[in-house]
Design an enzyme around this catalytic site. Sequence first.
Site, PDB file in Angstrom:
ATOM      1  N   GLU A   1       0.839  -1.217   0.000  1.00 30.32           N
ATOM      2  CA  GLU A   1       0.000   0.000   0.000  1.00 30.32           C
ATOM      3  C   GLU A   1       0.866   1.257   0.000  1.00 30.32           C
ATOM      4  O   GLU A   1       0.755   2.122   0.878  1.00 30.32           O
ATOM      5  CB  GLU A   1      -0.928  -0.005   1.212  1.00 30.32           C
ATOM      6  CG  GLU A   1      -1.952  -1.134   1.167  1.00 30.32           C
ATOM      7  CD  GLU A   1      -3.001  -1.052   2.269  1.00 30.32           C
ATOM      8  OE1 GLU A   1      -2.701  -0.514   3.337  1.00 30.32           O
ATOM      9  OE2 GLU A   1      -4.125  -1.533   2.048  1.00 30.32           O
TER      10      GLU A   1
ATOM     11  N   GLU B   1      -5.773  -8.004  -1.376  1.00 33.37           N
ATOM     12  CA  GLU B   1      -6.432  -7.784  -0.079  1.00 33.37           C
ATOM     13  C   GLU B   1      -7.868  -7.386  -0.320  1.00 33.37           C
ATOM     14  O   GLU B   1      -8.143  -6.528  -1.171  1.00 33.37           O
ATOM     15  CB  GLU B   1      -5.759  -6.658   0.717  1.00 33.37           C
ATOM     16  CG  GLU B   1      -4.488  -7.030   1.383  1.00 33.37           C
ATOM     17  CD  GLU B   1      -3.977  -5.947   2.330  1.00 33.37           C
ATOM     18  OE1 GLU B   1      -4.800  -5.275   2.991  1.00 33.37           O
ATOM     19  OE2 GLU B   1      -2.750  -5.768   2.378  1.00 33.37           O
TER      20      GLU B   1
HETATM   21  C1  BG6 Z   1      -4.385  -2.963   4.727  1.00 33.46           C
HETATM   22  C2  BG6 Z   1      -3.058  -3.466   5.184  1.00 33.46           C
HETATM   23  O1  BG6 Z   1      -4.413  -1.604   5.006  1.00 33.46           O
HETATM   24  O2  BG6 Z   1      -5.538  -3.365   5.338  1.00 33.46           O
HETATM   25  C3  BG6 Z   1      -3.114  -4.600   6.175  1.00 33.46           C
HETATM   26  O3  BG6 Z   1      -2.215  -3.799   4.116  1.00 33.46           O
HETATM   27  C4  BG6 Z   1      -4.293  -4.387   7.091  1.00 33.46           C
HETATM   28  O4  BG6 Z   1      -1.884  -4.655   6.834  1.00 33.46           O
HETATM   29  C5  BG6 Z   1      -5.570  -4.417   6.278  1.00 33.46           C
HETATM   30  O5  BG6 Z   1      -4.360  -5.278   8.149  1.00 33.46           O
HETATM   31  C6  BG6 Z   1      -6.843  -4.264   7.080  1.00 33.46           C
HETATM   32  O6  BG6 Z   1      -6.756  -3.162   7.913  1.00 33.46           O
HETATM   33  P1  BG6 Z   1      -6.997  -3.278   9.470  1.00 33.46           P
HETATM   34  O7  BG6 Z   1      -6.652  -1.968  10.001  1.00 33.46           O
HETATM   35  O8  BG6 Z   1      -8.415  -3.645   9.617  1.00 33.46           O
HETATM   36  O9  BG6 Z   1      -6.086  -4.356   9.941  1.00 33.46           O
END
Ligand code: BG6
Length: 478
Positions: A182, A376
Amino acid sequence: MNASFPDGFLWGGATAANQMEGGFYEGEKGLNIADVLPGGKERLKILMEPGFDFEIDKTKYSYPNHEGIDFYHRYKEDIALFAEMGFKAFRMSIAWTRIFPQGDELEANEEGLAFYDRVFDELHKYGIEPVVTISHYEMPINLVKEYGGWRNREVVTFFERYVNAIFTRYKDKVKYWMTFNEINSGLMMPIMGLGFSIEKEEDKYQATYQAFHHQFVASSIAVKACHEIIPGSQIGCMIIFAPVYPFDANPENILYAHQEERLFNNFCADVQVRGEYPAFINSYFAKHGIELDIREGDLELLKEHTVDYIAFSYYMSRTEKKEKSEMEQAQGNILAGVKNPFLNASDWGWEIDPTGLRVSLNKLYDRYEVPLFVVENGLGAYDEVEQDGSINDDYRIDYLREHITAMKDAINEDGIEIMGYTSWGCIDLVSASTGEMSKRYGYIYVDKHDDGSGTLERKKKKSFFWYKDVIATNGENL
Ligand code: BG6
């Protein structure tokens, strides 16, 4: 088999070392940024505000990343569960501090290298392809404190040493790589992505974009080395993509949404995929008094060594209005924006928008025409373990089904090339933005709680069996 997803589509799940490994003092590992971030809602405040000192203070805070979910010791059990779901790919990151504990050593740490050898071997035992993020919010703390993070050009040299060490060591084990997780998140949360805290508002622009320039150079160095050391490998950039919708048809809002999207979603990919700074950024630099220190050869390097694919995270869309009151802000949504009346939000205020994934895929493919990889996506939610031990996460299944359907439509109706789908946090892990365990994404439940209690026992949720069937039918049964 139905051809709605291409053969060889990389179904799997995604994680990051700092959010799951634990083993924080083991194998000679050094301290990294995630190790000094406390758990709980305090974390988000620290990430968004100036003045963080990068120190551990156990009298005030707890540090859930230190134990993670103990993947460091339990990776065999976890990988066996991924294999049972039929994973074709597993996205993970290498902790830079296991390989170079301080970041500036000349020699790599053998114990750290050996740990990932064991993990990759275990994955290959089941035919699971590792997909590796080189830097996922895990910069060595020594580089933060002694060098000022990515603001400092010297860090590029340390990163080059790191990538050469891992490409050389894992050349027969890892084919898919990505550089900075990211990368564009540095605009909102420089602490995690860029390795420094903004002290004064007026320094923000210069420091942030100079740090990005160093990361772009480092990324091209990594692309070059990856292609030279590992023939046939593929290396991508990795961005957050949250499409920006105008709130209404007011042309002022349409223009504003477009500008926001270009600056936040596209800027980094423009450089990493097209190999040059986009035209629009020049006036932005002039407006904010940004003068980049670009060294001889940098621009040629960027042009010659562009990434092979775009990996991106997609959780939500963002709706924007040029003039907005505080009342209108989307609550809890780290990407800000205003509330979209057509969408519901998760318990953390992230607006749920499956069509937005299709919109994102279209926007990215239209602009860049390179393969896309959804690395993701997922729903952070509270899970309840029933009396009989079952976890009935139908809300998660619904979320994933709708997003996978959107991706399927993007492939079949919009002609978009997608390499794979690794949903986030396939096994429950520590949240990046809030350091909570209770914000769960997994198909596999981990018995660990926000107060640090729990046995770390793993349990299969209902979504585990659902996803297994999705993979077995290559996305036919959803
Ligand atoms: C992304 C990241 O921002 O989202 C992850 O690459 C992160 O590391 C994921 O865990 C979800 O965000 P969060 O804050 O719910 O863990």
